[in-house]
Design a protein around this motif. Structure first.
Motif, PDB file in Angstrom:
ATOM      1  N   HIS A  15       0.802  -1.226   0.000  1.00  0.00           N
ATOM      2  CA  HIS A  15       0.000   0.000   0.000  1.00  0.00           C
ATOM      3  C   HIS A  15       0.832   1.272   0.000  1.00  0.00           C
ATOM      4  O   HIS A  15       0.292   2.352  -0.211  1.00  0.00           O
ATOM      5  CB  HIS A  15      -0.942   0.017   1.214  1.00  0.00           C
ATOM      6  CG  HIS A  15      -2.053  -0.977   1.094  1.00  0.00           C
ATOM      7  ND1 HIS A  15      -3.124  -0.779   0.266  1.00  0.00           N
ATOM      8  CD2 HIS A  15      -2.247  -2.176   1.688  1.00  0.00           C
ATOM      9  CE1 HIS A  15      -3.935  -1.814   0.354  1.00  0.00           C
ATOM     10  NE2 HIS A  15      -3.424  -2.677   1.213  1.00  0.00           N
ATOM     11  N   SER A  16       2.141   1.143   0.216  1.00  0.00           N
ATOM     12  CA  SER A  16       2.947   2.356   0.313  1.00  0.00           C
ATOM     13  C   SER A  16       3.058   3.056  -1.038  1.00  0.00           C
ATOM     14  O   SER A  16       3.174   2.422  -2.083  1.00  0.00           O
ATOM     15  CB  SER A  16       4.347   2.039   0.850  1.00  0.00           C
ATOM     16  OG  SER A  16       5.148   1.443  -0.151  1.00  0.00           O
ATOM     17  N   ARG A  17       3.003   4.355  -0.974  1.00  0.00           N
ATOM     18  CA  ARG A  17       3.119   5.189  -2.165  1.00  0.00           C
ATOM     19  C   ARG A  17       4.459   4.958  -2.872  1.00  0.00           C
ATOM     20  O   ARG A  17       4.532   4.926  -4.095  1.00  0.00           O
ATOM     21  CB  ARG A  17       2.952   6.655  -1.744  1.00  0.00           C
ATOM     22  CG  ARG A  17       2.983   7.642  -2.844  1.00  0.00           C
ATOM     23  CD  ARG A  17       2.564   9.027  -2.329  1.00  0.00           C
ATOM     24  NE  ARG A  17       2.639   9.996  -3.373  1.00  0.00           N
ATOM     25  CZ  ARG A  17       1.802  10.089  -4.399  1.00  0.00           C
ATOM     26  NH1 ARG A  17       0.803   9.251  -4.489  1.00  0.00           N
ATOM     27  NH2 ARG A  17       1.962  11.001  -5.323  1.00  0.00           N
ATOM     28  N   GLU A  18       5.521   4.789  -2.077  1.00  0.00           N
ATOM     29  CA  GLU A  18       6.864   4.602  -2.637  1.00  0.00           C
ATOM     30  C   GLU A  18       6.939   3.362  -3.520  1.00  0.00           C
ATOM     31  O   GLU A  18       7.495   3.414  -4.620  1.00  0.00           O
ATOM     32  CB  GLU A  18       7.916   4.494  -1.514  1.00  0.00           C
ATOM     33  CG  GLU A  18       8.110   5.759  -0.708  1.00  0.00           C
ATOM     34  CD  GLU A  18       6.984   6.017   0.308  1.00  0.00           C
ATOM     35  OE1 GLU A  18       6.705   7.200   0.585  1.00  0.00           O
ATOM     36  OE2 GLU A  18       6.364   5.057   0.788  1.00  0.00           O
ATOM     37  N   ARG A  20       4.442   1.718  -4.976  1.00  0.00           N
ATOM     38  CA  ARG A  20       3.591   1.879  -6.165  1.00  0.00           C
ATOM     39  C   ARG A  20       4.264   2.774  -7.192  1.00  0.00           C
ATOM     40  O   ARG A  20       4.254   2.480  -8.389  1.00  0.00           O
ATOM     41  CB  ARG A  20       2.229   2.444  -5.774  1.00  0.00           C
ATOM     42  CG  ARG A  20       1.418   1.494  -4.920  1.00  0.00           C
ATOM     43  CD  ARG A  20       0.083   2.098  -4.591  1.00  0.00           C
ATOM     44  NE  ARG A  20      -0.577   1.370  -3.521  1.00  0.00           N
ATOM     45  CZ  ARG A  20      -1.857   1.463  -3.253  1.00  0.00           C
ATOM     46  NH1 ARG A  20      -2.628   2.254  -3.958  1.00  0.00           N
ATOM     47  NH2 ARG A  20      -2.385   0.781  -2.263  1.00  0.00           N
ATOM     48  N   LEU A  21       4.854   3.859  -6.729  1.00  0.00           N
ATOM     49  CA  LEU A  21       5.558   4.767  -7.636  1.00  0.00           C
ATOM     50  C   LEU A  21       6.770   4.093  -8.273  1.00  0.00           C
ATOM     51  O   LEU A  21       7.023   4.265  -9.469  1.00  0.00           O
ATOM     52  CB  LEU A  21       6.005   6.034  -6.902  1.00  0.00           C
ATOM     53  CG  LEU A  21       4.957   7.113  -6.716  1.00  0.00           C
ATOM     54  CD1 LEU A  21       5.489   8.218  -5.811  1.00  0.00           C
ATOM     55  CD2 LEU A  21       4.526   7.685  -8.055  1.00  0.00           C
ATOM     56  N   TRP A  54      -2.920  -1.412  -8.775  1.00  0.00           N
ATOM     57  CA  TRP A  54      -2.331  -0.254  -8.076  1.00  0.00           C
ATOM     58  C   TRP A  54      -1.224   0.368  -8.913  1.00  0.00           C
ATOM     59  O   TRP A  54      -1.144   1.592  -9.048  1.00  0.00           O
ATOM     60  CB  TRP A  54      -1.756  -0.652  -6.726  1.00  0.00           C
ATOM     61  CG  TRP A  54      -2.724  -1.236  -5.742  1.00  0.00           C
ATOM     62  CD1 TRP A  54      -4.081  -1.122  -5.745  1.00  0.00           C
ATOM     63  CD2 TRP A  54      -2.393  -2.042  -4.605  1.00  0.00           C
ATOM     64  NE1 TRP A  54      -4.612  -1.808  -4.684  1.00  0.00           N
ATOM     65  CE2 TRP A  54      -3.598  -2.381  -3.968  1.00  0.00           C
ATOM     66  CE3 TRP A  54      -1.200  -2.511  -4.082  1.00  0.00           C
ATOM     67  CZ2 TRP A  54      -3.642  -3.158  -2.824  1.00  0.00           C
ATOM     68  CZ3 TRP A  54      -1.243  -3.291  -2.934  1.00  0.00           C
ATOM     69  CH2 TRP A  54      -2.448  -3.608  -2.314  1.00  0.00           C
ATOM     70  N   PHE A  58      -1.163   4.118 -10.806  1.00  0.00           N
ATOM     71  CA  PHE A  58      -0.097   5.113 -10.629  1.00  0.00           C
ATOM     72  C   PHE A  58       0.559   5.466 -11.955  1.00  0.00           C
ATOM     73  O   PHE A  58       0.922   6.612 -12.189  1.00  0.00           O
ATOM     74  CB  PHE A  58       0.937   4.624  -9.607  1.00  0.00           C
ATOM     75  CG  PHE A  58       0.617   5.027  -8.198  1.00  0.00           C
ATOM     76  CD1 PHE A  58      -0.579   4.665  -7.605  1.00  0.00           C
ATOM     77  CD2 PHE A  58       1.509   5.771  -7.456  1.00  0.00           C
ATOM     78  CE1 PHE A  58      -0.885   5.051  -6.300  1.00  0.00           C
ATOM     79  CE2 PHE A  58       1.216   6.153  -6.153  1.00  0.00           C
ATOM     80  CZ  PHE A  58       0.017   5.791  -5.582  1.00  0.00           C
ATOM     81  N   LYS A  61      -1.886   7.753 -13.669  1.00  0.00           N
ATOM     82  CA  LYS A  61      -1.907   9.064 -13.015  1.00  0.00           C
ATOM     83  C   LYS A  61      -0.725   9.904 -13.482  1.00  0.00           C
ATOM     84  O   LYS A  61      -0.864  11.098 -13.732  1.00  0.00           O
ATOM     85  CB  LYS A  61      -1.865   8.885 -11.494  1.00  0.00           C
ATOM     86  CG  LYS A  61      -1.895  10.186 -10.731  1.00  0.00           C
ATOM     87  CD  LYS A  61      -1.846   9.948  -9.239  1.00  0.00           C
ATOM     88  CE  LYS A  61      -1.908  11.276  -8.514  1.00  0.00           C
ATOM     89  NZ  LYS A  61      -1.680  11.136  -7.095  1.00  0.00           N
TER      90      LYS A  61
END
Length: 188
Positions: A15-18, A20-21, A54, A58, A61
């Protein structure tokens, strides 16, 4: 990287943004991974499906035009995704597509998104609205449907009917978004 290697890599996504990015950047930098990522995302019963969704969200996006060569595949198969944690990113991507399509700034989505693509998105968004989905997919779907309702005159009345019908039974988040969308529909 093979599909199996990508599948194995996706086990590192959380779930971490890092994370996924990191994986979204990896896919953007190697566009050959996009069809493999979609394939995994559409293995709808697999635990990797949400992780692929996910990453794909990203990626979209960050670079919505990267989806253009895969619009047929995405819109043909997005209805297969059913795990809650995968449905939310799919709904969000539908909202990204609608937002890009109706943007005042010229972009590739405006020419690439066909009538068939739009109709498939409208259909899946209405499915999210009437099915027992969580608030996030419903909220993203409301926005997408409102935007597509600019070109499909039957969409706004149907959307308003669903929002008004479900209003009392939904969460405060749903109610707030529904009020906002209903107000916008009345102005149109």
């Amino acid at each position: 990287m093979t599909t199996q290697e990508l599948y194995n890599e996706l086990s590192n996504v959380n779930h971490s943004r890092e994370k996924r990015l990191y994986y979204a950047d990896m896919v953007i930098n190697d566009k050959d991974l996009i069809p493999k990522l979609l394939e995994i995302m559409f293995w709808a019963d697999d635990k990797a499906s949400p992780r692929a969704a996910w990453v794909f969200e990203f990626m979209c996006k960050d670079n919505i035009e990267a989806i253009i060569p895969y619009l047929d595949s995405f819109t043909e198969n997005m209805h297969k995704v059913h795990l809650d944690s995968a449905v939310r990113p799919v709904a969000k991507i539908c909202e990204f597509l609608a937002t890009a399509y109706y943007s005042k700034n010229e972009n590739g989505i405006q020419t690439a998104l066909t009538k068939t693509h739009k109709e498939r998105i409208i259909e899946v968004c209405f499915d999210y609205m009437i099915n027992d989905e969580k608030i996030a997919p419903k909220a993203y779907s409301m926005n997408a449907l409102f935007l597509f309702g600019k070109d499909y005159d039957w969409v706004h009345p149907e959307l308003a009917l669903i929002l008004e019908r479900d209003f009392q039974m939904q969460s405060s988040g749903f109610k707030a978004r529904a009020r906002h969308i209903l107000k916008k529909i009345k102005k149109v």
